[in-house]
Motif scaffolding. Structure first.
Motif, PDB file in Angstrom:
ATOM      1  N   HIS A  37       2.719  -4.394   3.373  1.00  0.00           N
ATOM      2  CA  HIS A  37       3.606  -3.246   3.630  1.00  0.00           C
ATOM      3  C   HIS A  37       2.797  -1.957   3.564  1.00  0.00           C
ATOM      4  O   HIS A  37       2.016  -1.747   2.633  1.00  0.00           O
ATOM      5  N   HIS A  38       3.015  -1.102   4.554  1.00  0.00           N
ATOM      6  CA  HIS A  38       2.346   0.201   4.594  1.00  0.00           C
ATOM      7  C   HIS A  38       3.242   1.175   5.345  1.00  0.00           C
ATOM      8  O   HIS A  38       3.295   1.181   6.571  1.00  0.00           O
ATOM      9  N   ASP A  39       3.962   1.971   4.586  1.00  0.00           N
ATOM     10  CA  ASP A  39       4.842   2.984   5.170  1.00  0.00           C
ATOM     11  C   ASP A  39       4.015   4.252   5.398  1.00  0.00           C
ATOM     12  O   ASP A  39       3.588   4.902   4.453  1.00  0.00           O
ATOM     13  N   ARG A  40       3.794   4.587   6.645  1.00  0.00           N
ATOM     14  CA  ARG A  40       2.918   5.716   6.970  1.00  0.00           C
ATOM     15  C   ARG A  40       3.511   7.061   6.541  1.00  0.00           C
ATOM     16  O   ARG A  40       2.813   8.066   6.534  1.00  0.00           O
TER      17      ARG A  40
ATOM     18  N   LEU B 106       0.825  -1.199   0.000  1.00  0.00           N
ATOM     19  CA  LEU B 106       0.000   0.000   0.000  1.00  0.00           C
ATOM     20  C   LEU B 106       0.863   1.255   0.000  1.00  0.00           C
ATOM     21  O   LEU B 106       0.964   1.980   0.978  1.00  0.00           O
ATOM     22  N   GLY B 107       1.502   1.509  -1.145  1.00  0.00           N
ATOM     23  CA  GLY B 107       2.343   2.687  -1.289  1.00  0.00           C
ATOM     24  C   GLY B 107       1.636   3.799  -2.038  1.00  0.00           C
ATOM     25  O   GLY B 107       0.474   4.113  -1.764  1.00  0.00           O
ATOM     26  N   ILE B 108       2.336   4.394  -3.011  1.00  0.00           N
ATOM     27  CA  ILE B 108       1.780   5.486  -3.803  1.00  0.00           C
ATOM     28  C   ILE B 108       1.847   5.094  -5.274  1.00  0.00           C
ATOM     29  O   ILE B 108       2.930   4.899  -5.824  1.00  0.00           O
ATOM     30  N   GLY B 109       0.700   4.970  -5.898  1.00  0.00           N
ATOM     31  CA  GLY B 109       0.626   4.598  -7.308  1.00  0.00           C
ATOM     32  C   GLY B 109      -0.812   4.503  -7.750  1.00  0.00           C
ATOM     33  O   GLY B 109      -1.739   4.651  -6.941  1.00  0.00           O
ATOM     34  N   GLY B 110      -1.014   4.257  -9.034  1.00  0.00           N
ATOM     35  CA  GLY B 110      -2.366   4.178  -9.560  1.00  0.00           C
ATOM     36  C   GLY B 110      -3.176   3.052  -8.959  1.00  0.00           C
ATOM     37  O   GLY B 110      -4.360   3.218  -8.654  1.00  0.00           O
ATOM     38  N   ALA B 111      -2.553   1.881  -8.777  1.00  0.00           N
ATOM     39  CA  ALA B 111      -3.259   0.744  -8.191  1.00  0.00           C
ATOM     40  C   ALA B 111      -3.662   1.041  -6.751  1.00  0.00           C
ATOM     41  O   ALA B 111      -4.777   0.705  -6.315  1.00  0.00           O
TER      42      ALA B 111
END
Length: 337
Positions: A44-47, A15-20
């Motif tokens: 994975h989730h980097d706050r 769960l990062g940053i991107g279109g998906a």
């Protein structure tokens, strides 16, 4: 909308940053707004590098398996991704009561596990067949990918419902997974959408700035934007100091490709003599992205055969024209002329 409240789980690899990820976040928000109980699970989730909604409490996000490797000496990425998602799915199965609907995003290998709880309906959202994203250039790679590619096709067909993000992806899926097509298994097209309320109209401070928004991955073809901008500058003769190119997008220091590609793009800008006029922004926030869109002259979208492409929609929601490659998903969203 007026039916009973459902318990919905969404399983997404990273769960990062991107279109998906933007799609998953928007889906969770929309489903929650209709009274459904949505829970997002990921490995994975980097706050500090994520969409703000995932940390604002709009819906719960739970991480399992962050300790598992993403690769082994920069090899076996697919196997590691499968193991991480399988671990997440097992935790969901063992630690939570049955969900009415489980949405598996991107990785289909977890679908057989999710089917163990017969009360749950499993929806698979396919952004693009992983088989076509992987390299099959050597005999060793082909042997390595053979069981993975077979498993992807078989498990995709086990979902109760398959969604894809464009007609382009639907046709590609049919050509790639011929066994599923022969059995009459066809995906439905569910286009990603954007919330237009978050975008401003044309900004009075609009500058002569071309904007590229993409993850820093080689398949996004961002060097085309840099080279085209350099050509424009040369054709203008005397360089206009107000003319600039901004390259923004998701960036993860854990990913070697992200780090290497950013360095390659900076080197290209230097070689073209335009480094002072090309600005790189990594992992910008939603508010910063909206500001960039509001102030730019137009958006340059360079991926070839892109599966869908959410950036052109965001640009048009900001009342900005889009220059995109004439292939893939953007053909369905960008009107020529």
């Amino acid at each position: 909308k007026d039916g009973p409240s459902l318990n919905i789980a969404i399983i997404h690899p990273d769960l990062g940053i991107g279109g998906a990820e933007r799609l998953i976040v928007d889906a969770a928000i929309e489903l929650s707004s209709h009274g459904h109980n949505v829970h997002v699970f990921t490995s994975h989730h980097d706050r500090t590098r994520c969409f703000e909604e995932t940390v604002s409490g709009s819906f719960p996000v739970t991480v399992y398996g962050a300790f598992l490797p993403r690769h082994i000496f920069y090899r076996l990425h697919a196997v590691c991704a499968y193991l991480r998602c399988i671990f997440v799915a097992l935790c969901v199965l063992l630690l939570y009561p049955s969900f009415d609907i489980v949405i598996a995003d991107q990785v289909s290998v977890i679908i057989p596990l999710l089917k163990f709880k017969r009360a749950s309906k499993v929806v698979f959202y396919c952004h693009f067949p992983d088989l076509l994203l992987a390299q099959h250039t050597t005999l060793l790679r082909r042997v390595y990918r053979k069981p993975i590619d077979w498993l992807e096709e078989i498990t995709t067909g086990m979902a109760d419902l398959i969604f894809v993000n464009s007609k382009f992806t639907a046709s590609t899926l049919a050509k790639t997974f011929k066994h599923l097509s022969s059995k009459g298994i066809k995906p439905a097209v569910l286009y990603p959408a954007v919330s237009i309320d978050q975008f401003k109209g044309p900004d009075s401070g609009t500058r002569l700035n071309f904007l590229s928004i993409n993850r820093f991955e080689r398949k996004k073809n961002i060097e085309l934007a840099v080279s085209a901008f350099a050509m424009l500058c040369r054709n203008r003769g005397e360089f206009d100091g107000d003319l600039s190119l901004t390259v923004a997008g998701g960036f993860d220091t854990r990913l070697r490709e992200n780090v290497e590609y950013l360095a390659e793009l900076k080197k290209l800008a230097e070689e073209e003599g335009i480094s002072r006029h090309v600005h790189f922004i990594t992992s910008c926030s939603t508010s910063e992205r909206n500001r960039l869109l509001a102030q730019c002259l137009c958006v340059v979208y360079t991926p070839k055969e892109e599966h869908f492409g959410i950036v052109p929609l965001e640009a048009m929601a900001s009342h900005k024209p889009v220059i995109a490659c004439n292939s893939g998903g953007p053909v369905e969203t960008v009107r020529n002329g």
